[in-house]
Each structure stands twice: as C-alpha cells, then as structure tokens.
Design a protein around this motif. Structure first.
Motif, PDB file in Angstrom:
ATOM      1  N   TRP A   1       0.792  -1.104  -0.071  1.00  0.00           N
ATOM      2  CA  TRP A   1      -0.165   0.038  -0.176  1.00  0.00           C
ATOM      3  C   TRP A   1       0.765   1.356   0.137  1.00  0.00           C
ATOM      4  O   TRP A   1       1.913   1.320   0.743  1.00  0.00           O
ATOM      5  N   TYR A   2       0.620   2.115  -0.851  1.00  0.00           N
ATOM      6  CA  TYR A   2       1.260   3.479  -0.930  1.00  0.00           C
ATOM      7  C   TYR A   2       0.246   4.380  -0.677  1.00  0.00           C
ATOM      8  O   TYR A   2      -0.971   4.443  -0.861  1.00  0.00           O
ATOM      9  N   LYS A   3       0.826   5.607  -0.036  1.00  0.00           N
ATOM     10  CA  LYS A   3      -0.137   6.798   0.288  1.00  0.00           C
ATOM     11  C   LYS A   3       0.284   8.141  -0.466  1.00  0.00           C
ATOM     12  O   LYS A   3       1.436   8.034  -0.598  1.00  0.00           O
ATOM     13  N   LYS A   4      -0.435   8.799  -1.168  1.00  0.00           N
ATOM     14  CA  LYS A   4      -0.079   9.967  -1.890  1.00  0.00           C
ATOM     15  C   LYS A   4      -0.817  11.204  -1.623  1.00  0.00           C
ATOM     16  O   LYS A   4      -2.095  11.124  -1.627  1.00  0.00           O
ATOM     17  N   TYR A   5      -0.276  12.094  -1.321  1.00  0.00           N
ATOM     18  CA  TYR A   5      -0.642  13.523  -0.883  1.00  0.00           C
ATOM     19  C   TYR A   5      -0.508  14.394  -2.201  1.00  0.00           C
ATOM     20  O   TYR A   5       0.155  13.873  -3.296  1.00  0.00           O
ATOM     21  N   PRO A   6      -1.366  15.281  -2.463  1.00  0.00           N
ATOM     22  CA  PRO A   6      -1.424  16.104  -3.748  1.00  0.00           C
ATOM     23  C   PRO A   6      -0.021  16.627  -3.999  1.00  0.00           C
ATOM     24  O   PRO A   6       0.510  17.000  -3.037  1.00  0.00           O
ATOM     25  N   ALA A   7       0.597  16.767  -5.095  1.00  0.00           N
ATOM     26  CA  ALA A   7       1.650  17.450  -5.630  1.00  0.00           C
ATOM     27  C   ALA A   7       3.031  16.554  -4.832  1.00  0.00           C
ATOM     28  O   ALA A   7       4.067  17.158  -5.140  1.00  0.00           O
ATOM     29  N   GLU A   8       2.762  15.353  -4.438  1.00  0.00           N
ATOM     30  CA  GLU A   8       3.792  14.453  -4.018  1.00  0.00           C
ATOM     31  C   GLU A   8       3.751  13.025  -4.587  1.00  0.00           C
ATOM     32  O   GLU A   8       2.753  12.852  -5.103  1.00  0.00           O
ATOM     33  N   GLY A   9       4.943  12.475  -4.608  1.00  0.00           N
ATOM     34  CA  GLY A   9       4.995  11.256  -5.140  1.00  0.00           C
ATOM     35  C   GLY A   9       4.374  10.132  -3.915  1.00  0.00           C
ATOM     36  O   GLY A   9       4.375  10.726  -2.864  1.00  0.00           O
ATOM     37  N   PRO A  10       3.998   9.042  -4.562  1.00  0.00           N
ATOM     38  CA  PRO A  10       3.560   8.014  -3.531  1.00  0.00           C
ATOM     39  C   PRO A  10       4.317   7.626  -2.510  1.00  0.00           C
ATOM     40  O   PRO A  10       5.691   7.407  -2.829  1.00  0.00           O
ATOM     41  N   THR A  11       4.300   7.337  -1.198  1.00  0.00           N
ATOM     42  CA  THR A  11       5.185   6.877  -0.149  1.00  0.00           C
ATOM     43  C   THR A  11       4.758   5.463   0.205  1.00  0.00           C
ATOM     44  O   THR A  11       3.439   5.429   0.413  1.00  0.00           O
ATOM     45  N   PHE A  12       5.629   4.844   0.496  1.00  0.00           N
ATOM     46  CA  PHE A  12       5.387   3.457   0.804  1.00  0.00           C
ATOM     47  C   PHE A  12       4.823   3.484   2.299  1.00  0.00           C
ATOM     48  O   PHE A  12       5.161   4.273   3.358  1.00  0.00           O
ATOM     49  N   LEU A  13       3.951   2.532   2.278  1.00  0.00           N
ATOM     50  CA  LEU A  13       2.947   2.369   3.873  1.00  0.00           C
ATOM     51  C   LEU A  13       3.269   1.222   4.497  1.00  0.00           C
ATOM     52  O   LEU A  13       3.783   1.193   5.554  1.00  0.00           O
ATOM     53  N   ILE A  14       2.941   0.181   3.786  1.00  0.00           N
ATOM     54  CA  ILE A  14       3.034  -1.167   4.546  1.00  0.00           C
ATOM     55  C   ILE A  14       3.033  -2.311   3.314  1.00  0.00           C
ATOM     56  O   ILE A  14       2.196  -1.983   2.121  1.00  0.00           O
ATOM     57  N   SER A  15       3.531  -3.423   3.781  1.00  0.00           N
ATOM     58  CA  SER A  15       3.546  -4.426   2.595  1.00  0.00           C
ATOM     59  C   SER A  15       3.147  -5.847   3.118  1.00  0.00           C
ATOM     60  O   SER A  15       3.059  -6.035   4.510  1.00  0.00           O
ATOM     61  N   ILE A  16       3.218  -6.784   2.670  1.00  0.00           N
ATOM     62  CA  ILE A  16       2.564  -8.114   2.849  1.00  0.00           C
ATOM     63  C   ILE A  16       2.957  -9.212   1.709  1.00  0.00           C
ATOM     64  O   ILE A  16       2.756  -8.858   0.674  1.00  0.00           O
TER      65      ILE A  16
END
Lengths: 115, 110
Positions: free
Chosen positions: B35-50
């Motif tokens: 799962w990646y999280k993305k704020y406006p005008a930023e690139g996706p940031t890694f959140l958690i994996s499985i």
C-alpha cells in the motif's frame, strides 16, 4: 537521507514538441524506474534500469519515448514528439536492488501538459 | 487489462473510527502486495506491505490483511486521523514490477 529528486516539476508544451525530464535517485540505489500516471489512474511502469542497463522497457512507447541512465546514477526521460495523450505525471522511483521485497521510493513527479 | 482493482474511488470516515480500504487482484502469480499513500503534488510514499505467504501484517495504526483464496486485500487504519486524508494505492508484484490500482481517496473528517 535525501529523497528522489525530479525536475522540472511542471511543464507545458504543444503537441509535436519535445520534452525531457530529469531524475536523481537516492544515493546508492542501483535500480531506477520511470512511471506514467494519467489522471484518475495508478502509476504505470514505463522502464526499469538496473545500474545503467535496461531491465524492462516493454511498456515504453519506443517510437516517441526514450530514456537513459548514464553512469548508473541520474536518468533522463524524453518524449519526441509529444502527443495530447502524453499529458500525465511522470514519476521517477528508485530502490536498492530491485528484488521483490525492495521498497520503491518515489520522487514528487513532473506534471506534463500537452496542448 | 487492470490486474489490480480498487473499486471504491473515495471513502469518508470520522476521526477516531476505522478506515477500511479494499483491493482485489486477478493475477494469482502476484507474490507481494503493498500500500502506498499519496498527498497532492507529492509522489507516492510506501506505507505497508505483505508477502503472499502471510495473511496479516501490522505496523502501528496500519494493518494489511490478505485473503489469497478470494484474491483480496484490505488496509485497516485504526484510529483514523485527519492527517491520513490522502489517496491510497494498492500495488501487487510478481518479481520487480509494481502493478497499481487506480487509488481510493480517503477523507478523515474531524
């Protein structure tokens, strides 16, 4: 630790013009990726480099897109000539080795508008 | 052909409650999910994996559940905070290539 750097952040061009994007990955990361994100879609991989060699460019429209990663560090992505449908955010990402558990770190992206 | 699907474009949740974001995939060869999280005008940031050999992974307020037989994963955020408001992308891997869903926009209201 500095993140992935990209420039420019925004670019507006007319169709049939050329454009180039630059990416500087996280220091020490061997793998570099370019993604295209069209509005309302998830990012789509265009090309992956391992050091300065291409691992996968199967989704890169090679008639108009080209990319290089000289010396295995910085990379440039070029579009020549641009089409209206190339309007998108172009994301660069890097990871340590590129294996399946590797985390990809993304830059802020370059938003391209083709008029 | 969309191999990773996030069928809810948006979700609104009250602060303090649980947020549940869902993701379905079609390719049974996928062996790692993120799962990646993305704020406006930023690139996706890694959140958690499985990994596909597990069915749950927890990291603080974030838990990812994987149901391989249903080809379904979900992200639970408990408790939700206003700063969690962002677009969340589900991604799946076979080898190195990330296949992303279209994203779900989460709004956490005070």
């Amino acid at each position: 630790e500095a993140g992935v750097a990209q420039s420019p952040r925004y670019k507006i061009i007319e169709k049939r013009q050329s454009v180039a994007f630059w990416c500087n990955p996280i220091s020490g990361h061997a793998t570099l990726y370019w993604y295209q994100q069209i509005l309302g879609q998830g990012p789509k991989l265009l090309i992956q480099f391992q050091n300065n060699g291409v691992v996968d460019d199967s989704q890169l429209p090679k008639d108009r897109f080209s990319a290089e990663r000289l010396k295995g560090v910085d990379s440039t992505l070029k579009i020549q000539p641009a089409k209206l449908e190339d309007s998108a955010v172009y994301l660069c990402a890097s990871s340590l080795w590129g294996d399946y558990t590797d985390t990809q770190y993304f830059g802020p992206g370059t938003r391209l508008t083709v008029l | 052909d969309q191999q990773v699907k996030q069928n809810s474009p948006s979700l609104s949740v009250q602060e303090g409650r649980i947020s549940i974001l869902n993701c379905d995939y079609t390719n049974s060869m996928f062996d790692y999910f993120l799962w990646y999280k993305k704020y406006p005008a930023e690139g996706p940031t890694f959140l958690i994996s499985i990994s596909s050999i597990k069915d749950k992974n927890e990291d603080g307020r974030f838990t990812v559940f994987l149901n391989k037989s249903a080809k379904h994963l979900s992200l639970h955020i408990v408790p939700s905070q206003p700063g969690d408001s962002a677009v969340y992308f589900c991604a799946a891997k076979r080898g190195y290539a990330l296949n992303f869903g279209k994203g779900t926009s989460l709004l956490v209201t005070p």
